[in-house]
Design a protein around this motif. Structure first.
Motif, short mmCIF file in Angstrom:
data_model
loop_
_atom_site.label_atom_id
_atom_site.label_comp_id
_atom_site.label_asym_id
_atom_site.label_seq_id
_atom_site.Cartn_x
_atom_site.Cartn_y
_atom_site.Cartn_z
N TYR A 144 0.83 -1.20 0.00
CA TYR A 144 0.00 0.00 0.00
C TYR A 144 0.87 1.26 0.00
N THR A 147 4.10 2.52 2.65
CA THR A 147 4.85 1.45 3.32
C THR A 147 6.34 1.79 3.47
N TYR A 290 -5.10 -3.83 -0.94
CA TYR A 290 -4.19 -2.96 -0.17
C TYR A 290 -4.72 -1.52 -0.18
N LYS A 294 -6.07 0.88 2.84
CA LYS A 294 -5.44 2.17 3.11
C LYS A 294 -6.44 3.32 2.98
N GLU A 297 -8.23 4.85 6.02
CA GLU A 297 -7.51 5.84 6.81
C GLU A 297 -7.93 7.26 6.42
#
Length: 446
Positions: A144, A147, A290, A294, A297
């Motif tokens: 993602y 990272t 992924y 993410k 968030e």
């Protein structure tokens, strides 16, 4: 006394010089479908290469010159090992001898479809134990966005060294298409994004000296990470569209393969994608999730990605429902029927069955009481359920004649399609292997 910026520039120039004159030692962590071909290409370019892997069996095979990856040429591996240009080890203390190291380890999903970064984190800790001034670390594992800077950088900087000044860190996504005869590691364009300009510069220099392709530099690791996911999400969504069209066309009595071929005659604005029994491999079925993880968030719901995932994940169930429908037309039930499944690899002419849609198809056939046999000329054996191994089998005339239904799940070139068509009672072709044959009572297409 040098400033931190001057030190970083000096170390970068020193590493670039070593990379250009091929005196740099390069490490590759993870000797699988991505890592071993990359290690081979780096050794072929003239570098001394050390491969690292936690599996002793892989290390032993590499050190004996035994190849286990389809995209690696057997003779090239043997020659590189014999000439001491490539060696493998499970001892990560040899990291201290390398000038640059690429991380090529798996990034699977957990049962909740969340990224499992344990392998990446473990590799970062192993490297941090032996990281030194002027060293380059490149993450290649698909992951993602964020990272490299949010996960790897803090681990490596716990040593007291500073990224961009004492060592260099970049992300460069792997682009491996197993079985592709035209584009391989050597000639596929490479995207590189470093944490700083020097990080990008040294990483681009390394790949430029190894590959016969363009090196496309981007402004950050996050851009490179997002780029890779965008590639595979694009394919995931378009394959989902093809699969949904296949389901609808079957209901409407229309040949979806003819539809796609007709659409592909348009010279602009259309790229053909084809339906199949589902998605497989370690990239397309996994990578988009992924981004979905993410995105939470940022309080964003990736509706299109999740919908395409649901469509593709449903295809094995749809395949089995079509199998039941075809058997019913022949007066048979799924329970007790003998089913021959041709191919377990996730795509044509490879030996990789990771995430293969054939595996859930087999499970559903089990649930329905079918008696199935799998033949795949490319896969020596595969693990099915609970880790049990299913051995390699071959097609025989007796097998074809005593099977109620043949399912072409993977259209390997190694199959004798003429014999299969001649000797089989009924065929269900999920790959359009017989392009010029009309559907009939013996032959059905997805």
């Amino acid at each position: 006394m040098l400033t931190t910026k001057e030190k970083g520039n000096q170390l970068a120039e020193k590493l670039i010089e070593k990379l250009n004159n091929k005196t740099a030692v390069i490490g590759v962590v993870g000797l699988g479908y991505v890592g071993l071909p990359l290690a081979v290409e780096k050794a072929k370019a003239g570098y001394n290469v050390i491969g690292f892997d936690v599996q002793e069996s892989k290390v032993e095979e590499v050190n004996q010159g035994i190849n286990y990856i389809g995209d690696v040429v057997d003779e090239e591996l043997k020659e590189l090992v014999a000439n001491k240009k490539l060696k493998a080890t499970t001892d990560y203390s040899f990291i201290k001898e390398v000038d640059a190291v690429a991380i090529c380890v798996p990034t699977p999903l957990d049962i909740y479809k969340q990224p499992n970064t344990n392998y990446v984190e473990s590799s970062a800790h192993d490297i941090s134990d032996y990281i030194h001034d002027g060293m380059l670390v490149v993450l290649e594992s698909t992951t993602y966005p964020g990272t490299t800077e949010e996960l790897l950088k803090p681990i490596l900087e716990q040593t007291g060294l500073t990224c961009g000044e004492d060592f260099f860190l970049a992300y460069s996504p792997e682009r491996v298409d197993p079985g592709n005869k035209q584009f391989k590691t050597k000639n596929t364009p490479k995207v590189v994004g470093g944490v700083t300009k020097n990080c990008t510069k040294v990483a681009a220099t390394m790949y430029g000296n190894v590959l016969e392709s363009d090196i496309h530099q981007v402004s950050s690791p996050a851009v490179a990470e997002m780029e890779k996911i965008h590639e595979n999400t694009f394919r995931n969504i378009n394959i989902a569209l093809a699969n949904e069209m296949a389901v609808l066309c079957n209901k409407m009595g229309i040949d979806v393969w003819e539809v796609i071929d007709a659409a592909a005659t348009k010279p602009y604005g259309f790229m053909p994608f084809y339906p199949g029994p589902g998605l497989g491999g370690h990239c397309i079925p996994i990578d988009p999730w992924y981004l979905t993880w993410k995105a939470r968030e940022y309080n964003y719901h990736t509706k299109l990605i999740e919908t395409s995932g649901e469509i593709n994940n449903e295809m094995p169930h749809y395949v089995v429902s079509r199998i039941m429908e075809i058997l019913n037309k022949t007066g048979k039930a799924l329970n007790g029927s003998k089913i021959l499944v041709l191919g377990v690899a996730y795509k044509k002419d490879i030996d990789d069955y990771r995430e293969s849609p054939v595996l859930p198809i087999l499970e559903k056939l089990d649930e329905g009481g079918a008696d199935w046999t799998v033949v795949d000329p490319n896969v020596r054996e595969f693990k099915y359920k609970n880790g049990s191994e299913y051995p390699h089998q071959v097609i025989t005339e007796d097998l074809l004649e005593n099977t109620d239904l043949v399912v072409i799940a993977t259209d390997h070139s190694g199959f004798d399609y003429e014999e299969i068509l001649l000797k089989s009672k009924v065929i269900f072709d999920t790959r359009n292997s017989y392009k010029n044959i009309e559907k009939n009572k013996k032959y059905y297409r997805l």
